[in-house]
Each structure stands twice: as C-alpha cells, then as structure tokens.
Design an enzyme around this catalytic site. Structure first.
Site, PDB file in Angstrom:
ATOM      1  N   VAL A 196       0.828  -1.213   0.000  1.00 30.23           N
ATOM      2  CA  VAL A 196       0.000   0.000   0.000  1.00 30.23           C
ATOM      3  C   VAL A 196       0.858   1.256   0.000  1.00 30.23           C
ATOM      4  O   VAL A 196       0.658   2.168  -0.791  1.00 30.23           O
ATOM      5  CB  VAL A 196      -0.946   0.003   1.218  1.00 30.23           C
ATOM      6  CG1 VAL A 196      -1.730   1.315   1.282  1.00 30.23           C
ATOM      7  CG2 VAL A 196      -1.895  -1.180   1.167  1.00 30.23           C
ATOM      8  N   ASP A 202      10.313   3.162   6.831  1.00 30.74           N
ATOM      9  CA  ASP A 202       9.980   1.786   7.186  1.00 30.74           C
ATOM     10  C   ASP A 202      11.023   1.284   8.178  1.00 30.74           C
ATOM     11  O   ASP A 202      12.197   1.655   8.094  1.00 30.74           O
ATOM     12  CB  ASP A 202       9.968   0.893   5.937  1.00 30.74           C
ATOM     13  CG  ASP A 202       9.123  -0.361   6.132  1.00 30.74           C
ATOM     14  OD1 ASP A 202       8.109  -0.510   5.436  1.00 30.74           O
ATOM     15  OD2 ASP A 202       9.490  -1.203   6.992  1.00 30.74           O
ATOM     16  N   ARG A 220      14.182  -3.833   3.474  1.00 27.36           N
ATOM     17  CA  ARG A 220      13.238  -3.250   2.517  1.00 27.36           C
ATOM     18  C   ARG A 220      13.736  -1.895   2.009  1.00 27.36           C
ATOM     19  O   ARG A 220      13.678  -1.611   0.806  1.00 27.36           O
ATOM     20  CB  ARG A 220      11.865  -3.104   3.188  1.00 27.36           C
ATOM     21  CG  ARG A 220      10.796  -2.381   2.379  1.00 27.36           C
ATOM     22  CD  ARG A 220      10.411  -3.141   1.135  1.00 27.36           C
ATOM     23  NE  ARG A 220       9.198  -2.599   0.523  1.00 27.36           N
ATOM     24  CZ  ARG A 220       8.810  -2.873  -0.708  1.00 27.36           C
ATOM     25  NH1 ARG A 220       9.539  -3.685  -1.474  1.00 27.36           N
ATOM     26  NH2 ARG A 220       7.704  -2.353  -1.198  1.00 27.36           N
ATOM     27  N   THR A 276      -2.632  -4.301   9.373  1.00 26.71           N
ATOM     28  CA  THR A 276      -3.534  -4.508  10.511  1.00 26.71           C
ATOM     29  C   THR A 276      -4.008  -5.965  10.478  1.00 26.71           C
ATOM     30  O   THR A 276      -5.106  -6.262   9.998  1.00 26.71           O
ATOM     31  CB  THR A 276      -4.741  -3.543  10.465  1.00 26.71           C
ATOM     32  OG1 THR A 276      -5.249  -3.484   9.120  1.00 26.71           O
ATOM     33  CG2 THR A 276      -4.355  -2.153  10.908  1.00 26.71           C
ATOM     34  N   THR A 302      -6.636  -0.623   7.249  1.00 28.42           N
ATOM     35  CA  THR A 302      -8.015  -1.052   7.466  1.00 28.42           C
ATOM     36  C   THR A 302      -8.248  -1.342   8.943  1.00 28.42           C
ATOM     37  O   THR A 302      -7.516  -2.130   9.560  1.00 28.42           O
ATOM     38  CB  THR A 302      -8.327  -2.318   6.647  1.00 28.42           C
ATOM     39  OG1 THR A 302      -8.047  -2.060   5.270  1.00 28.42           O
ATOM     40  CG2 THR A 302      -9.787  -2.714   6.808  1.00 28.42           C
ATOM     41  N   CYS A 304      -6.595  -8.884   3.407  1.00 26.07           N
ATOM     42  CA  CYS A 304      -7.850  -8.111   3.389  1.00 26.07           C
ATOM     43  C   CYS A 304      -9.087  -8.980   3.615  1.00 26.07           C
ATOM     44  O   CYS A 304      -9.644  -8.980   4.708  1.00 26.07           O
ATOM     45  CB  CYS A 304      -7.986  -7.373   2.058  1.00 26.07           C
ATOM     46  SG  CYS A 304      -6.815  -6.021   1.846  1.00 26.07           S
ATOM     47  N   ARG A 333       0.890 -13.266   2.927  1.00 26.90           N
ATOM     48  CA  ARG A 333       0.134 -12.989   4.149  1.00 26.90           C
ATOM     49  C   ARG A 333      -1.200 -13.738   4.196  1.00 26.90           C
ATOM     50  O   ARG A 333      -2.024 -13.622   3.304  1.00 26.90           O
ATOM     51  CB  ARG A 333      -0.120 -11.484   4.271  1.00 26.90           C
ATOM     52  CG  ARG A 333       1.107 -10.688   4.670  1.00 26.90           C
ATOM     53  CD  ARG A 333       0.843  -9.209   4.683  1.00 26.90           C
ATOM     54  NE  ARG A 333       0.583  -8.691   3.351  1.00 26.90           N
ATOM     55  CZ  ARG A 333       0.221  -7.438   3.096  1.00 26.90           C
ATOM     56  NH1 ARG A 333       0.041  -6.593   4.091  1.00 26.90           N
ATOM     57  NH2 ARG A 333       0.024  -7.042   1.863  1.00 26.90           N
TER      58      ARG A 333
END
Length: 421
Positions: free
Chosen positions: A13, A31, A36, A82, A117, A257, A328
């Site tokens: 995102v 980050d 990364r 989240t 979210t 999600c 994930r």
C-alpha cells in the site's frame, strides 16, 4: 510551497502511494525494515507493485529508517498492516507503534492520515490518544487526523492506485477538504469525501466483508453441488448469463484483506453488543475450504488405489492470490498442513515466492522446480500466469503414471482433471 509528506510503511500500500506523491512533491518513505529500505534504494520492489521505471519517475521520493529524517514533514500517512492474532482478533500493534513514532515528532498544525483497514472508530479511539500522549498536543486543536482507506489490489495491473476512486475524510470540515484535495493530486479516478472518519472506516471494512460473504455462499454452493454430482463451474457459467448475477467463484480465501477484515468488524460488533452470525458463519466456512479440498483429493486417491501414507503431493502455488508474491494469511497453508497430517510428503512449487520469507513465516521452503514422474497427486492451488503457460501434458508429466490432478482455480478443462471445486 507544498507541504512535505512522510509515508509510514512501504509495503503493497505505502510504496505505490509514495511513488505517486513523489512525482508531485517531496516525500520521505519510512519503514523499520532495513532490508526493505536498502532494496528500494537500489530501485527494486520485491512486492512487484511498482516497476524500476516507476521508482525512477518518483524524483522527489527518498527512503529512510531513521526517525530524525522525517521530523520536518507536515503530513504523515500511515499504511502499516492490521492483521489478526491467533484468536482471530484485531492485532493493532503495528498501528499503535507507528502512531507512537509519529506522536514523538509531531509539530503543531501537522496532519496524520491513516490508510490501514480498521474497525469503525479505531482511528479516534485508539490512534488519536496515542498521538496526544506522545506529542503533548491536543487533537483538533494542535494537530489533525484524516482517514483514507487503501484499495490496493495486489497483483492487479489494471486497477491501480490512481485509477481507483479514493474515499477520504478528516477530523474537521477544513481538514476533510485538505485531505481530499491532497489525494486529488494523484488520483485520476477522483475522490469521494465521506462525512466522517468513522464512516470512511466503515465503508472500507464492509467492502471486503461483502466479498467474503459472497465467496462463502459460492463455496457452500460448491459443497452442495458436489453432493449432487454437478460441476460448480458449469452452474456458475449458466447462472452468469443473467445480467445481475454476481460473478464470484469458489476457492481459498486468504490474504491481508478479505480473510482478515471481517474479523475487525465482527470484533467491534460484539463489543457493542451485537452477534454478527452471518459474517462469522461465512468466515468459518471459508477458513475450512483448504481442509475440504485436501479431503476431496484423498478420496480421489483412494478411488485410484493410491496409498496416502508416504505419498508425494505437489502443490502448485503458495501465495494468497495469482501473480502476486504476497504470502500474508495464505490459506494454501491449510491444504499443506492437512496433507502433512495424513503422513504425505508435500512439495510446494511457486516461482513468485521469496523462499526465505515462506520458510520464516510458515516453515515451508518451495522447491526450485517439480520433478517429472514423482507425484501421486498434483493440486493447482494458485492461478499464476506461469502455470497458465504450462500445457496439460507438462503438468501431468509431474505425476506418476497413476496420479490425481485436482484444480482449485479452474485452470484446466473439466475433462482433463480428476476433480475441482
């Protein structure tokens, strides 16, 4: 002069967001993952959401892991994960930690926008108090907040950040307009300003909850049609000739999600005294699909007199969706664990997966390539383009002379497989 932006969290995102804003104004991507940040500095994105060319085009974007480097920003956009915990309750640790980090460097007049979210009310009930405590400032007097839920669809090269309408909101009418105008700089599809942060939070959480419930319905229909000896895909194609039939398909529902967000909503619903029966029932059904598929494959093996114990099983695909390296909450893991419980030898092939990550997260190390003539059962679990390029003959060559071929994703014709959802 345009205000400086800091994007907290550079995953699926945050990075596309940082890249688009980095074409327009000064942006610092922050980050805590050193690996990364070093990767991005070389111009490579392992999530495959942005190309090397797109990273180069973001001329005003820089990266850091040092909190001191982001002190002079005036807008902070938080895009951290989240997830849920083992009890399937919200794990807000990344959100709380990032709020604490920003709170320590907050200046008067700064705006903190959340994209992660959450359940309705989380921004103002959880995040704002942390910002106040660590900054010593007063909310909506010294600093302000906004909420603009992410709508990134990992692996989707058609529906991308700039081409998806962006829902925006702010903690006051003035800030709501500011947040909306900010996103209008990069969102070609336009924006939709919600009346409040809580409305924007609720809008996001029901997007994925609606999809989850619909997929659960199709999964249940697949279970029924199996009992009736009817092919689910053929039924869906027939029903799909009606203009308003929703084109959902059965399958494994994972990811960060759809397989997670409904638990945020049900958690809050229970907290306020409502038992969300349909949503939780759908979640339970979807969570069990991997075990159902394993059982179906086992039955097919028994029909072919293939001994289950010490059998060799090939699982094609490990990520939660096609053409995406994201692991994930992948429910392919359930399928693998089920076969392992049957004392089978399971090998996983997925050319998109980072082997170190899969080993760390799931103790699963994908193979470099399948061996020909080795497997008693082959399960096509993810519809990667790499797999679509393989002919039926090539896929079947991985199996022994007597083997089972099961297709979860409808990649192959029904007459060419032993079973499918």
């Amino acid at each position: 002069m345009k205000e400086n932006i800091c994007i907290i969290g550079l995953g699926y995102v945050g990075l596309p967001l940082a890249v688009e804003f980095g074409k327009k104004r000064k942006v610092i991507g922050f980050d805590i993952n050193v690996e990364r940040i070093e990767e991005l500095k070389t111009g490579y994105d392992s999530t495959l959401e942005t190309s090397s060319l797109e990273l180069q085009e973001a001329m005003q974007l820089s990266y850091t892991t040092n909190i001191n480097d982001i002190k002079n920003c005036q807008i902070y956009i938080i895009t951290v994960p989240t997830p849920i915990n083992k009890d399937k309750k919200p794990n807000l640790t990344p959100l709380k930690d990032s709020s604490k980090t920003v709170g320590k460097i907050l200046d008067k007049g700064d705006v903190v926008i959340y994209e992660s979210t959450v359940y309705p009310g989380a921004t103002e009930e959880i995040c704002v108090p942390i910002l106040e405590k660590n900054s010593g400032f007063k909310f909506n007097l010294d600093f302000f907040c906004g909420y603009s839920p992410e709508r990134i669809n990992p692996g989707d090269k058609e529906h991308r950040l700039t081409s998806i309408v962006k829902v925006t909101s702010g903690s006051s009418p003035e800030i709501a307009n500011k947040v909306d105008n900010l996103y209008k700089e990069i969102i070609e599809a336009g924006t939709y300003m919600a009346s409040s942060i809580k409305v924007a939070e609720a809008a996001k959480i029901i997007e994925n909850t609606q999809r989850d419930v619909n997929i659960a319905l199709i999964n249940e229909l697949a279970l029924i049609f199996k009992k009736l000896d009817i092919d689910t895909q053929e039924v869906l194609e027939a029903a799909g000739t009606k203009w308003n039939f929703l084109p959902f398909k059965p399958g494994l529902v994972g990811g960060h999600c759809i397989g997670v967000d409904p638990y945020y909503l049900t958690y809050k619903a229970i907290e306020v005294g409502y038992n969300p029966e349909m949503i939780l029932t759908g979640r339970k059904l979807n969570d069990n699909m991997g075990f159902y598929v394993a059982d179906q494959v086992v039955q097919l093996m028994e029909k072919k007199n293939i001994h289950l114990k010490d059998s060799n099983i090939l699982i094609m695909g490990l990520t939660f969706k096609e053409n995406c390296p994201d692991l994930r909450n992948t429910r392919v893991v359930d399928l693998i664990r089920a076969f392992e419980n049957f004392s089978s030898n399971v090998e996983v092939y997925d050319p998109l997966v980072n082997k170190k990550e899969s080993t760390r997260e799931y103790s699963i190390t994908p193979i470099d390539s399948p061996q020909k003539g080795k497997y008693d059962a082959i399960v096509v679990a993810v519809a990667h383009d790499e797999f679509k390029k393989l002919s039926l003959k090539e896929i079947k060559s991985f199996g022994k002379n007597n083997h089972v071929l099961y297709d979860i994703k409808y990649l192959l014709n029904i007459d060419d497989v032993d079973g499918r959802l």
